[in-house]
Design a protein around this motif. Structure first.
Motif, mmCIF file in Angstrom:
data_model
loop_
_atom_site.group_PDB
_atom_site.id
_atom_site.type_symbol
_atom_site.label_atom_id
_atom_site.label_comp_id
_atom_site.label_asym_id
_atom_site.label_seq_id
_atom_site.Cartn_x
_atom_site.Cartn_y
_atom_site.Cartn_z
ATOM 1 N N CYS A 159 0.850 -1.178 0.000
ATOM 2 C CA CYS A 159 0.000 0.000 0.000
ATOM 3 C C CYS A 159 0.895 1.241 0.000
ATOM 4 C CB CYS A 159 -0.963 0.007 1.173
ATOM 5 S SG CYS A 159 -0.224 0.373 2.753
ATOM 6 N N THR A 160 0.272 2.376 -0.174
ATOM 7 C CA THR A 160 1.018 3.613 -0.316
ATOM 8 C C THR A 160 0.530 4.618 0.715
ATOM 9 O OG1 THR A 160 1.206 3.185 -2.674
ATOM 10 C CG2 THR A 160 1.626 5.420 -1.968
ATOM 11 N N MET A 161 1.440 5.449 1.212
ATOM 12 C CA MET A 161 1.068 6.529 2.117
ATOM 13 C C MET A 161 1.685 7.823 1.600
ATOM 14 S SD MET A 161 3.446 5.820 5.481
ATOM 15 C CE MET A 161 3.616 4.048 5.398
ATOM 16 N N THR A 162 1.123 8.924 2.049
ATOM 17 C CA THR A 162 1.668 10.224 1.672
ATOM 18 C C THR A 162 2.827 10.574 2.608
ATOM 19 O OG1 THR A 162 0.223 11.479 3.132
ATOM 20 C CG2 THR A 162 -0.609 11.008 0.890
ATOM 21 N N VAL A 163 3.552 11.613 2.266
ATOM 22 C CA VAL A 163 4.633 12.085 3.134
ATOM 23 C C VAL A 163 4.060 12.512 4.480
ATOM 24 C CG1 VAL A 163 6.421 13.839 3.433
ATOM 25 C CG2 VAL A 163 6.117 12.769 1.215
ATOM 26 N N GLU A 164 2.910 13.189 4.471
ATOM 27 C CA GLU A 164 2.282 13.621 5.728
ATOM 28 C C GLU A 164 1.886 12.422 6.595
ATOM 29 O OE1 GLU A 164 2.149 16.622 7.116
ATOM 30 O OE2 GLU A 164 3.339 17.229 5.383
ATOM 31 N N GLU A 165 1.344 11.372 5.986
ATOM 32 C CA GLU A 165 0.991 10.164 6.732
ATOM 33 C C GLU A 165 2.248 9.500 7.290
ATOM 34 O OE1 GLU A 165 -3.062 8.756 4.417
ATOM 35 O OE2 GLU A 165 -1.110 8.183 3.590
ATOM 36 N N PHE A 166 3.311 9.483 6.510
ATOM 37 C CA PHE A 166 4.581 8.921 6.968
ATOM 38 C C PHE A 166 5.097 9.689 8.178
ATOM 39 C CE2 PHE A 166 9.289 8.895 6.708
ATOM 40 C CZ PHE A 166 9.507 7.539 6.881
ATOM 41 N N GLU A 170 3.370 11.528 10.267
ATOM 42 C CA GLU A 170 2.461 11.307 11.390
ATOM 43 C C GLU A 170 2.700 9.938 12.030
ATOM 44 O OE1 GLU A 170 -2.320 10.895 12.133
ATOM 45 O OE2 GLU A 170 -1.616 12.173 10.500
ATOM 46 N N TRP A 171 2.974 8.940 11.205
ATOM 47 C CA TRP A 171 3.229 7.586 11.699
ATOM 48 C C TRP A 171 4.498 7.528 12.531
ATOM 49 C CZ3 TRP A 171 6.661 3.917 8.795
ATOM 50 C CH2 TRP A 171 6.696 2.658 9.391
ATOM 51 N N VAL A 172 5.544 8.229 12.100
ATOM 52 C CA VAL A 172 6.839 8.138 12.773
ATOM 53 C C VAL A 172 6.960 9.119 13.937
ATOM 54 C CG1 VAL A 172 9.339 8.302 12.454
ATOM 55 C CG2 VAL A 172 7.935 7.315 10.652
ATOM 56 N N LYS A 201 5.928 10.284 16.870
ATOM 57 C CA LYS A 201 5.004 9.900 17.938
ATOM 58 C C LYS A 201 4.723 11.027 18.935
ATOM 59 C CE LYS A 201 4.503 5.730 16.497
ATOM 60 N NZ LYS A 201 3.327 5.350 15.786
ATOM 61 N N ASP A 202 5.705 11.863 19.231
ATOM 62 C CA ASP A 202 5.482 12.927 20.214
ATOM 63 C C ASP A 202 4.975 14.226 19.584
ATOM 64 O OD1 ASP A 202 7.759 13.952 19.043
ATOM 65 O OD2 ASP A 202 9.010 13.775 20.835
ATOM 66 N N LYS A 203 4.799 14.220 18.278
ATOM 67 C CA LYS A 203 4.214 15.330 17.524
ATOM 68 C C LYS A 203 4.948 16.654 17.720
ATOM 69 C CE LYS A 203 0.996 12.482 16.319
ATOM 70 N NZ LYS A 203 1.530 11.446 15.486
ATOM 71 N N ASP A 204 6.282 16.590 17.849
ATOM 72 C CA ASP A 204 7.066 17.819 18.016
ATOM 73 C C ASP A 204 7.606 18.347 16.690
ATOM 74 O OD1 ASP A 204 9.074 15.984 17.488
ATOM 75 O OD2 ASP A 204 10.322 16.549 19.195
ATOM 76 N N GLY A 205 7.281 17.674 15.586
ATOM 77 C CA GLY A 205 7.728 18.113 14.277
ATOM 78 C C GLY A 205 9.106 17.623 13.895
ATOM 79 N N ARG A 206 9.732 16.848 14.777
ATOM 80 C CA ARG A 206 11.047 16.277 14.496
ATOM 81 C C ARG A 206 10.969 14.767 14.687
ATOM 82 N NH1 ARG A 206 15.271 18.995 18.345
ATOM 83 N NH2 ARG A 206 14.090 17.714 19.773
#
Length: 90
Positions: free
Chosen positions: A12-19, A21-23, A25-30
């Motif tokens: 399956c395929t994901m977008t860069v944004e989904e990738f 978001e998946w990686v 985890k702490d949502k700090d942008g890094r």
């Protein structure tokens, strides 16, 4: 967001944004190598410590230990080549 195992295997395929978001985890942008390792483990990846170390070293242009928005393209290229992840780039 839940990424299924078959997404990691390339069926399956994901977008860069989904990738991101998946990686990120702490949502700090890094993205840290620990976050990348946990994402790889969550889908049953092998050699996750080695792969996450290599991925961050390859993508981290400024050598601060994190992948930010300026470097995400490098990590996407690494993931597509070495992790079998299909990522759409718009």
């Amino acid at each position: 967001m839940t990424i299924k195992l078959n997404c990691f295997r390339g069926s399956c395929t994901m977008t860069v944004e989904e990738f991101k978001e998946w990686v990120d985890k702490d949502k700090d942008g890094r993205i840290s190598k620990e976050e990348l390792r946990e994402a790889l483990r969550s889908v049953g990846g092998w050699f996750t410590t080695w792969m996450s170390d290599r991925g961050v070293k390859t993508a981290d242009v400024n050598s601060n230990g994190f992948i930010d928005d300026n470097e995400i393209g490098n990590l996407v290229s690494f993931a597509k080549k070495h992790l079998g992840v299909k990522i759409q780039i718009y």
